[in-house]
Design a protein around this motif. Structure first.
Motif, short mmCIF file in Angstrom:
data_model
loop_
_atom_site.label_atom_id
_atom_site.label_comp_id
_atom_site.label_asym_id
_atom_site.label_seq_id
_atom_site.Cartn_x
_atom_site.Cartn_y
_atom_site.Cartn_z
N ARG A 362 -0.52 -4.66 4.86
CA ARG A 362 -1.02 -3.46 4.19
C ARG A 362 -0.61 -2.23 4.99
O ARG A 362 -0.49 -2.27 6.22
CB ARG A 362 -2.54 -3.50 4.03
CG ARG A 362 -3.01 -4.43 2.93
CD ARG A 362 -4.51 -4.60 2.94
NE ARG A 362 -4.99 -5.18 4.21
CZ ARG A 362 -4.92 -6.49 4.48
NH1 ARG A 362 -4.41 -7.33 3.60
NH2 ARG A 362 -5.37 -6.95 5.64
N TRP A 363 -0.44 -1.11 4.30
CA TRP A 363 -0.15 0.18 4.93
C TRP A 363 -1.13 1.21 4.39
O TRP A 363 -1.51 1.17 3.21
CB TRP A 363 1.28 0.64 4.64
CG TRP A 363 2.30 -0.01 5.54
CD1 TRP A 363 2.82 -1.26 5.41
CD2 TRP A 363 2.89 0.56 6.70
NE1 TRP A 363 3.70 -1.51 6.41
CE2 TRP A 363 3.78 -0.41 7.23
CE3 TRP A 363 2.78 1.78 7.35
CZ2 TRP A 363 4.54 -0.20 8.37
CZ3 TRP A 363 3.53 2.00 8.50
CH2 TRP A 363 4.40 1.03 9.00
N ASP A 395 -9.92 -3.63 9.49
CA ASP A 395 -9.54 -3.77 8.08
C ASP A 395 -10.61 -3.11 7.22
O ASP A 395 -11.37 -3.78 6.51
CB ASP A 395 -9.38 -5.25 7.73
CG ASP A 395 -8.76 -5.45 6.34
OD1 ASP A 395 -8.27 -4.45 5.77
OD2 ASP A 395 -8.79 -6.58 5.85
N PHE A 425 -4.18 3.04 0.23
CA PHE A 425 -3.93 1.74 0.83
C PHE A 425 -2.92 1.00 -0.05
O PHE A 425 -3.12 0.86 -1.26
CB PHE A 425 -5.22 0.91 0.92
CG PHE A 425 -6.06 1.22 2.14
CD1 PHE A 425 -5.90 2.39 2.84
CD2 PHE A 425 -7.02 0.32 2.57
CE1 PHE A 425 -6.68 2.69 3.95
CE2 PHE A 425 -7.81 0.59 3.68
CZ PHE A 425 -7.63 1.78 4.38
N LEU A 426 -1.86 0.52 0.57
CA LEU A 426 -0.80 -0.21 -0.14
C LEU A 426 -0.82 -1.67 0.30
O LEU A 426 -0.73 -1.97 1.49
CB LEU A 426 0.56 0.40 0.16
CG LEU A 426 1.79 -0.44 -0.21
CD1 LEU A 426 1.92 -0.60 -1.72
CD2 LEU A 426 3.05 0.16 0.39
N ASP A 427 -0.92 -2.58 -0.67
CA ASP A 427 -0.73 -4.00 -0.42
C ASP A 427 0.74 -4.31 -0.61
O ASP A 427 1.28 -4.20 -1.72
CB ASP A 427 -1.59 -4.84 -1.37
CG ASP A 427 -1.56 -6.33 -1.03
OD1 ASP A 427 -0.46 -6.92 -1.04
OD2 ASP A 427 -2.63 -6.89 -0.76
N ARG A 432 -0.27 -3.37 -5.02
CA ARG A 432 -1.56 -2.80 -5.38
C ARG A 432 -1.85 -1.57 -4.53
O ARG A 432 -1.68 -1.58 -3.31
CB ARG A 432 -2.65 -3.85 -5.18
CG ARG A 432 -4.07 -3.38 -5.48
CD ARG A 432 -5.06 -4.42 -4.99
NE ARG A 432 -6.44 -4.03 -5.21
CZ ARG A 432 -7.47 -4.53 -4.54
NH1 ARG A 432 -7.24 -5.43 -3.58
NH2 ARG A 432 -8.69 -4.14 -4.81
#
Length: 551
Positions: A362-363, A395, A425-427, A432
């Protein structure tokens, strides 16, 4: 126009080769030492680099030693604890002796009537006056040559005035003391720029408000042969023991009085006469120009120093902004930042949510805008950068992070500024996106079919530091292959052309729709569209643009 009644507190060196040098205490904290960056720089090696500090406190001034090698002494007693300074206190710093005075030159009320003086010359309107000073040519030439020789060697005001008084004491053998007061352009406070005595310390000086008003406000040069007789109701004159004085205005480029120069004598046998006043007025214009040039030079040096500090601050702020992620499989990042001034209040950041950045699942992408410009906004931006990094550890949930930031800035109450903020938040695996918006322009996604979609418009909350405990919401969407998301500050849409028109949302959408594939293509297209729109108009707000594409 009323005369300012306050004189800034001063330190004056009273021994050694620098005797007579003055230092104003205009700051809340004045650092004294040998280091050139100190507020009061004392050159002897016996002075420590950061020797002592004077702090304005509760209407007075507190002196404390800063761990100096030789210590700091007040009235011969070494400081072990901070002490409040009193008028007349003697300070020993290294080998130098200084005296403190909150009123080294004090203005005292006298009679407000136009007192009779021996002679007065209207200096401001002198060019149209029928009573111009009459000075023998050979005497005037000698005086002008003497003053000119002293004016050409320095632009440092203290050194310049020291040389001027040396010349005046030579031109006027009767003169014992002299001083210069110049009005500060901002506060209108009178600042003593020089106090000199032919022999020994000049002591505390007083000037009659009546005399000061006639010289500083009316532009008159005044001669008094016996001030005690001519100003019988003036307490300041009688206490000064001055027997004779000459006081002339110092003029700016518009021939408006901005200060005064006075020389006086306490010896009743050595009083000034009309010829002396005529000669002083004859050289006063030359002295005025030199003083103005020295003050402008000093202001220029301060401006350059400030510009250097701002340039360094810009480099520091730029260092806080991260490079875009070098390698995130399947994604392309791009960022652009341009402050309106040396430093700005915009912020962006990329944060891997995992122990190994290249493999982070994640980013977090953050964009913020402190409502304000210049150094206060930049300092708050630096704080934001640190706080975001702190709360992203582990997290966390994005809404919790933004809530913690809101609490942190609301609790700090920093400068009554607030921050619009956007956290995404990028998955990496699924594309997502979870978005939390604190009063910021909504992120925009260009879909594969060309549609533009604003993400989380209905869930946008209040900016940070507006309301404690505000509940922020999370909006979700998915970034598919071939799609691009942009995050930006309002400096993009608020950019104006020479006619005063905003770039606006419509032009932003048009630029994004017409851009090529990928984050860099979208970002470049928007930046170039803004630059074409504003043409030569100066940028008035910070601009930040972050693009994210999945390919």
């Amino acid at each position: 126009m009323g005369t300012p009644q306050s004189i800034v507190p001063m330190l004056q060196i009273i021994s050694g080769p620098f005797t007579g040098q003055l230092f104003t205490l205009e700051r809340d904290v004045t650092i004294i030492g040998r280091n050139p960056e100190c507020d009061v720089v004392l050159q002897p090696k016996s002075v420590s680099r950061r020797h002592a500090a004077i702090v304005r406190k509760e209407g007075g001034f507190l002196l404390r030693d800063m761990g100096s090698t030789r210590g700091t002494f007040v009235n011969g007693v070494k400081l072990t604890n901070p002490v409040m300074l009193q008028d007349g206190n003697t300070l020993q710093i290294g080998e130098l002796l200084l005296t403190f005075s909150s009123r080294l030159v004090s203005i005292q009320d006298g009679d407000e009537e136009q007192s009779t003086v021996y002679a007065a010359i209207d200096v401001v309107n002198q060019s149209s006056s029928k009573n111009l000073p009459v000075v023998r040519p050979e005497v005037k030439l000698r005086a002008l040559r003497l003053i000119s020789q002293e004016l050409g060697g320095t632009l440092v005001l203290a050194e310049l005035l020291d040389r001027i008084f040396n010349s005046l004491f030579e031109l006027f053998p009767r003169a014992e003391r002299g001083f210069v007061l110049v009005r500060d352009s901002g506060s209108q406070t009178l600042v003593p720029e020089a106090i000199r005595s032919r022999t020994g310390p000049p002591g505390e000086l007083t000037i009659s408000k009546t005399v000061l008003n006639r010289v500083l406000n009316d532009g008159h040069a005044i001669l008094s042969k016996d001030t005690a007789k001519e100003f019988p109701e003036s307490q300041s004159v009688s206490e000064s023991e001055i027997r004779s004085l000459m006081c002339v205005p110092l003029l700016d480029q518009d021939r408006k009085p901005v200060g005064i120069m006075q020389i006086d004598t306490r010896d009743g046998r050595g009083r000034f006469d009309q010829d002396d006043l005529d000669l002083l007025v004859a050289v006063a214009s030359q002295i005025s120009v030199a003083v103005q040039n020295a003050r402008l030079h000093k202001a220029l040096l301060r401006q350059r120093e400030m510009e250097q500090e701002l340039l360094f601050a810009r480099q520091v702020m730029s260092a806080l902004l991260p490079d875009r992620p070098a390698s995130v499989p399947g994604y392309d990042f791009w960022a652009y930042y341009e402050p309106a001034r040396h430093v700005g209040g915009d912020y962006y950041g990329f944060f891997p949510m995992g122990p190994v950045p290249a493999e982070a699942p994640r980013w977090a992408i953050a964009v913020g805008d402190v409502v304000g410009k210049g150094m206060p906004a930049a300092l708050l931006t630096a704080k934001l950068s640190a706080e975001v990094r702190l709360f992203l550890q582990g997290d966390p949930d994005p809404a919790w992070v933004v809530g913690q930031l809101n609490h942190q800035f609301d609790d700090g109450g920093v400068l009554d500024l607030y921050i619009t903020f956007l956290l995404v938040f990028l998955d990496v695996e699924t594309g997502r996106l979870r978005v939390v918006n604190a009063g910021h322009p909504c992120p925009m996604v260009r879909r594969r079919d060309g549609r533009l979609e604003e993400v989380g418009k209905g869930a946008s909350g209040l900016p940070l530091s507006i309301m404690p405990g505000y509940p922020y919401e999370v909006s979700e969407t998915t970034l598919e292959l071939g799609e691009t998301m942009i995050l930006y500050t309002d400096g993009v849409t608020d950019a104006m052309n020479p006619a005063g028109d905003r770039f606006g949302d419509a032009e932003l959408r048009r630029a994004l729709i017409g851009a090529g594939t990928g984050a860099a293509a979208a970002g470049d297209a928007i930046v170039k569209a803004v630059q074409r729109f504003v043409a030569e108009r100066q940028q008035f707000d910070d601009i930040t643009l972050v693009c994210l594409a999945r390919g």
